[in-house]
Design an enzyme around this catalytic site. Sequence first.
Site, PDB file in Angstrom:
ATOM      1  N   ASN A  19       0.974  -1.039  -0.173  1.00 33.08           N
ATOM      2  CA  ASN A  19      -0.072   0.041   0.184  1.00 33.08           C
ATOM      3  C   ASN A  19       0.829   1.290   0.120  1.00 33.08           C
ATOM      4  O   ASN A  19       2.177   1.158  -0.071  1.00 33.08           O
ATOM      5  CB  ASN A  19      -0.778   0.120   1.359  1.00 33.08           C
ATOM      6  CG  ASN A  19      -0.307  -0.173   2.575  1.00 33.08           C
ATOM      7  OD1 ASN A  19       0.382   0.780   2.998  1.00 33.08           O
ATOM      8  ND2 ASN A  19      -0.336  -1.250   3.113  1.00 33.08           N
ATOM      9  N   PRO A  21      -2.266 -12.540   9.637  1.00 32.38           N
ATOM     10  CA  PRO A  21      -2.721 -12.666  11.276  1.00 32.38           C
ATOM     11  C   PRO A  21      -2.993 -10.971  11.641  1.00 32.38           C
ATOM     12  O   PRO A  21      -2.521  -9.824  10.891  1.00 32.38           O
ATOM     13  CB  PRO A  21      -1.536 -12.673  11.694  1.00 32.38           C
ATOM     14  CG  PRO A  21      -0.227 -12.565  10.754  1.00 32.38           C
ATOM     15  CD  PRO A  21      -0.880 -12.582   9.427  1.00 32.38           C
ATOM     16  N   ASP A  22      -3.870 -10.816  12.497  1.00 34.50           N
ATOM     17  CA  ASP A  22      -4.446  -9.553  13.044  1.00 34.50           C
ATOM     18  C   ASP A  22      -3.469  -9.057  13.992  1.00 34.50           C
ATOM     19  O   ASP A  22      -3.756  -9.446  15.248  1.00 34.50           O
ATOM     20  CB  ASP A  22      -5.549  -9.628  13.387  1.00 34.50           C
ATOM     21  CG  ASP A  22      -6.497  -8.252  13.648  1.00 34.50           C
ATOM     22  OD1 ASP A  22      -5.732  -7.245  14.026  1.00 34.50           O
ATOM     23  OD2 ASP A  22      -7.455  -8.104  13.323  1.00 34.50           O
ATOM     24  N   ILE A  23      -2.652  -8.132  13.682  1.00 34.82           N
ATOM     25  CA  ILE A  23      -1.415  -7.749  14.908  1.00 34.82           C
ATOM     26  C   ILE A  23      -2.148  -6.969  16.125  1.00 34.82           C
ATOM     27  O   ILE A  23      -1.903  -7.424  17.287  1.00 34.82           O
ATOM     28  CB  ILE A  23      -0.303  -7.084  14.153  1.00 34.82           C
ATOM     29  CG1 ILE A  23       0.480  -8.122  13.066  1.00 34.82           C
ATOM     30  CG2 ILE A  23       0.749  -6.574  15.241  1.00 34.82           C
ATOM     31  CD1 ILE A  23       1.388  -7.422  12.377  1.00 34.82           C
ATOM     32  N   PHE A  60      -4.583   2.264  15.038  1.00 36.00           N
ATOM     33  CA  PHE A  60      -5.050   3.183  14.208  1.00 36.00           C
ATOM     34  C   PHE A  60      -5.939   2.872  13.049  1.00 36.00           C
ATOM     35  O   PHE A  60      -5.967   1.527  12.724  1.00 36.00           O
ATOM     36  CB  PHE A  60      -3.741   3.674  13.096  1.00 36.00           C
ATOM     37  CG  PHE A  60      -3.005   4.872  13.942  1.00 36.00           C
ATOM     38  CD1 PHE A  60      -2.839   6.004  13.355  1.00 36.00           C
ATOM     39  CD2 PHE A  60      -2.495   4.720  15.088  1.00 36.00           C
ATOM     40  CE1 PHE A  60      -2.109   7.076  13.700  1.00 36.00           C
ATOM     41  CE2 PHE A  60      -1.647   5.826  15.723  1.00 36.00           C
ATOM     42  CZ  PHE A  60      -1.725   6.805  14.897  1.00 36.00           C
ATOM     43  N   LYS A  88     -14.058  -0.780  15.293  1.00 34.05           N
ATOM     44  CA  LYS A  88     -12.958  -1.491  15.392  1.00 34.05           C
ATOM     45  C   LYS A  88     -12.208  -1.502  16.611  1.00 34.05           C
ATOM     46  O   LYS A  88     -11.839  -2.547  17.242  1.00 34.05           O
ATOM     47  CB  LYS A  88     -11.806  -0.574  14.554  1.00 34.05           C
ATOM     48  CG  LYS A  88     -10.546  -1.220  14.328  1.00 34.05           C
ATOM     49  CD  LYS A  88      -9.669  -0.613  13.350  1.00 34.05           C
ATOM     50  CE  LYS A  88      -8.515  -1.223  13.146  1.00 34.05           C
ATOM     51  NZ  LYS A  88      -7.416  -0.580  12.251  1.00 34.05           N
TER      52      LYS A  88
END
Length: 410
Positions: A211, A308-310, A328, A342
């Site tokens: 990105n 993975p969702d850190i 963030f 979130k």
Amino acid sequence: MNSKRILLIIGGGIAAYKSLELIRELARRGIASRCILTKAGAEFVTPLSVSALSGEKCFTDLFSLDDEAEMGHIQLSRSADLVVVCPATADLLAKAAHGHANDLASTTLMATDKPVLMVPAMNVRMWEHAATKRNVATLRADGTAVIEPDEGAMACGEFGPGRLPEVLAIADEVEAQLDRHSGPKPLTGAHVLVTAGPTREPLDPVRFLSNHSSGKQGYAIAGALADLGARVTLVSGPVSIAPPRGVDMVPVETARDMLKACETALPADVFISVAAVADWRPAISSSKKLKLKDAGETLPSLTLSENPDILATLSKKRKNRPGLVIGFAAETHDVEELARAKMKRKGCDWIVANDVSGDVMGGSENEIALVTKDEIERWPRMDKLAVARQLADRIAQTIGHPGKNQLAAE
């Protein structure tokens, strides 16, 4: 760093124009400048330009009755945390080394009780002259810090040591000197883990999914926390900017690399997940460069696997969960609503929400809303360094007063 102030003495020479850049750069870092412009310096920059950038009166004359009534040279010499001479000419070095006091700059240097940093700039022959070497040695023996000049081409056409160091390097040294002579800092003893930049997920040896994240906001936050005394571990994806002074840098490529580096860095008092982590990766990464198909053949499909969702992983740890976990939320619409969702979904304590539908990613400014369990703080648009300082101050207030906010249980 918001309350720090320097007294900047601007000497003569073509390098004097860089003092204006230095004033601006220090202001970006939250350091105010009060300035003395020597008679020789005024041949290259004007008092008006110095005042315009510093936001304060520029002092020039030892015998000005108005200036002496408003702020005498004794008071002026002690009005800052650090005295910086930039550029420090051979003449100013000689005056300071031998105790001469025949103008405002030299008198101020004699009268000050604050640390002094000299930033020399002069012709190579002058810098290498035996007298200058003796003067520099005398100043250092007396406790004055003297930066070594850079080497390169000069305005006079000669080449060698004597060039003024780059403005960013000077600003870094000013911060280092301020740190060295300051008292205890609010985050001393705290360990803060920060992620920054993008991740890269390889398709093959030459292509990847990524990105537009520049890493600027995460790097600024890491630097601001280090300025407040924290031990900072910065886990960063590939970016083109230098790491901040005083942080422990851990470079990574993929999301899985980043998670492993974060878990290795624990325990930490605070975790700030600024990195723009790729949500997916190619299910299969080719060991060879993928080739275009011949005409008429079906284009290959791309199967993705979830990364993975850190943020969620560290938020929901039973052991070694940081006391304050900050995520963030980079959104293009419904920013605050999505940020609240979130925060609940990930299990973190705060969310720094920002709208990235414009020029935020890769840009120098940000406009954020700090979402906590109790409120939403909307901050005005400001440059990313200012955002970083404000967030660092907010963290220092919070972990300095544990009862003020109800943090998630470990």
